[in-house]
Design an enzyme around this catalytic site. Structure first.
Site, PDB file in Angstrom:
ATOM      1  N   ASP A   1      -0.342  -2.147  -1.542  1.00  0.00           N
ATOM      2  CA  ASP A   1       0.543  -1.213  -0.833  1.00  0.00           C
ATOM      3  C   ASP A   1       1.045  -0.068  -1.717  1.00  0.00           C
ATOM      4  O   ASP A   1       1.576  -0.292  -2.801  1.00  0.00           O
ATOM      5  CB  ASP A   1       1.747  -1.998  -0.301  1.00  0.00           C
ATOM      6  CG  ASP A   1       2.495  -1.256   0.781  1.00  0.00           C
ATOM      7  OD1 ASP A   1       3.006  -0.165   0.496  1.00  0.00           O
ATOM      8  OD2 ASP A   1       2.569  -1.770   1.906  1.00  0.00           O
TER       9      ASP A   1
ATOM     10  N   SER B   1       1.214   3.243   2.746  1.00  0.00           N
ATOM     11  CA  SER B   1       1.222   2.126   3.673  1.00  0.00           C
ATOM     12  C   SER B   1       1.043   2.625   5.109  1.00  0.00           C
ATOM     13  O   SER B   1       0.079   3.297   5.417  1.00  0.00           O
ATOM     14  CB  SER B   1       2.506   1.310   3.489  1.00  0.00           C
ATOM     15  OG  SER B   1       2.402   0.036   4.075  1.00  0.00           O
TER      16      SER B   1
END
Length: 332
Positions: free
Chosen positions: A159, A45
């Site tokens: 993510d 991320s």
């Protein structure tokens, strides 16, 4: 002959956590200031974003740009949408990152780099180690329910923090003197843990307590109290050790916090990622762990770059000072 780094070669794992990831910039700044050489980096991320920019030699430019962002500018960059598979499209952020990175590819970077994403169809973690850096970053930052997933090489990616919030495994084979992990799910200042409690039991207790607080926060305080004050609820709470002395004494319990739907989702992700990160570090323990408190800033407060970068630098300095006092230099 070039002079060798006086303090060693570092393999760096950068965790997920939204805007708290600005702290990664401060950590890298402090490592470089002290003469460490970063020879490998993996990130999930925001960790993938910062790590990719550093590996490409563009982190200073990104940092300067991030410090200029205002709340209004951040909102425009996040590009809200009611039709995408996420509240935010975030393509404008990637456009800004792409302007800084240019056409950089992972395999051409001077530093080995891995961006970690999650394959939503296969249900597994994916290491992105080839292809455009900006595409790898875009896939890794697709926060569930917030930023739309990204299709890359026929895979629907989201993510990296979903399954691997602190990617230690990708740097396990890096030829480094020290491995450093930067977690963005550290305890808030003042948090304490009972050292006599079994870690697994403590984790279950913390999870249950937080889940109850988050869920009951959706109700009004009086309703929540009436639910938690039933004999069945008291029995369950006492079984997990979540009751308080004031409740046992018949005193009014502390007011249950009210959380909006986004706060509940955000806190749920934080809890899950903290637990997953502990598992990752158990399998691949770092030589040094730097923990950024989860309360440092909210996940989407991207206008607070300057202060969070400074916090990362401060935490890195403190951790490195402590690490140097516990390591005896090797005798030539």
């Amino acid at each position: 002959m070039a002079e060798q780094s006086p303090t060693g070669r570092v393999a760096l794992a950068l965790g997920s956590g939204g805007a708290r990831g600005y702290a990664h910039i401060g950590v890298i700044d402090e490592l470089q200031r002290r003469g460490y050489e970063i020879v490998g980096v993996a990130g999930s991320s925001m960790g993938a974003l910062v790590g990719g920019l550093h590996a490409a030699g563009s982190l200073d430019e990104f940092s300067d740009w991030a410090k200029t962002l205002t709340q209004r500018a951040v909102l425009r960059l996040l590009d809200p949408s009611i039709t995408a598979a996420g509240v935010l499209r975030a393509e404008r952020i990637i456009d800004a990152v792409r302007d800084i990175l240019g056409e950089a590819t992972i395999e051409s970077l001077p530093i080995p780099y891995t961006a970690v994403a999650t394959d939503l169809i296969a249900g597994k973690s994916v290491w992105l180690q080839r292809g455009p850096v900006d595409a790898a970053i875009r896939a890794s930052i697709a926060i569930p329910g917030v930023i739309a997933p990204y299709v890359l090489d026929g895979r629907l990616l989201a993510d990296g923090g979903i399954l691997d919030p602190l990617p230690m495994a990708p740097i396990a084979a890096v030829n480094a003197d020290v491995t450093i992990a930067v977690s963005l799910s550290g305890p808030a200042p003042g948090d304490s843990e009972d050292a006599t409690t079994d870690p697994e039991t403590r984790a279950s207790t913390e999870w249950l307590s937080k889940l109850l607080r988050s869920t009951s926060g959706l109700l009004d305080t009086n309703t929540a109290r009436s639910i938690l004050d039933t004999p069945a609820a008291r029995t369950m709470l006492s079984r997990f050790g979540t009751g308080s002395d004031s409740e046992d004494a018949g005193e009014d319990p502390e007011p249950v916090p009210k959380l909006g739907s986004f706060a509940v989702m955000n806190r749920t992700i934080d809890i899950a990622q903290a637990a997953l990160a502990r598992h990752q570090m158990a399998a691949y323990p770092p030589d040094l762990l730097i923990e950024v408190p989860r309360t440092a800033c909210r996940s989407l407060e991207f206008h607070r770059a300057a202060e969070v970068i400074d916090l990362g630098r401060e935490l890195a300095a403190k951790a490195l000072d402590g690490y140097r006092t516990t390591v005896t230099p090797e005798t030539p």
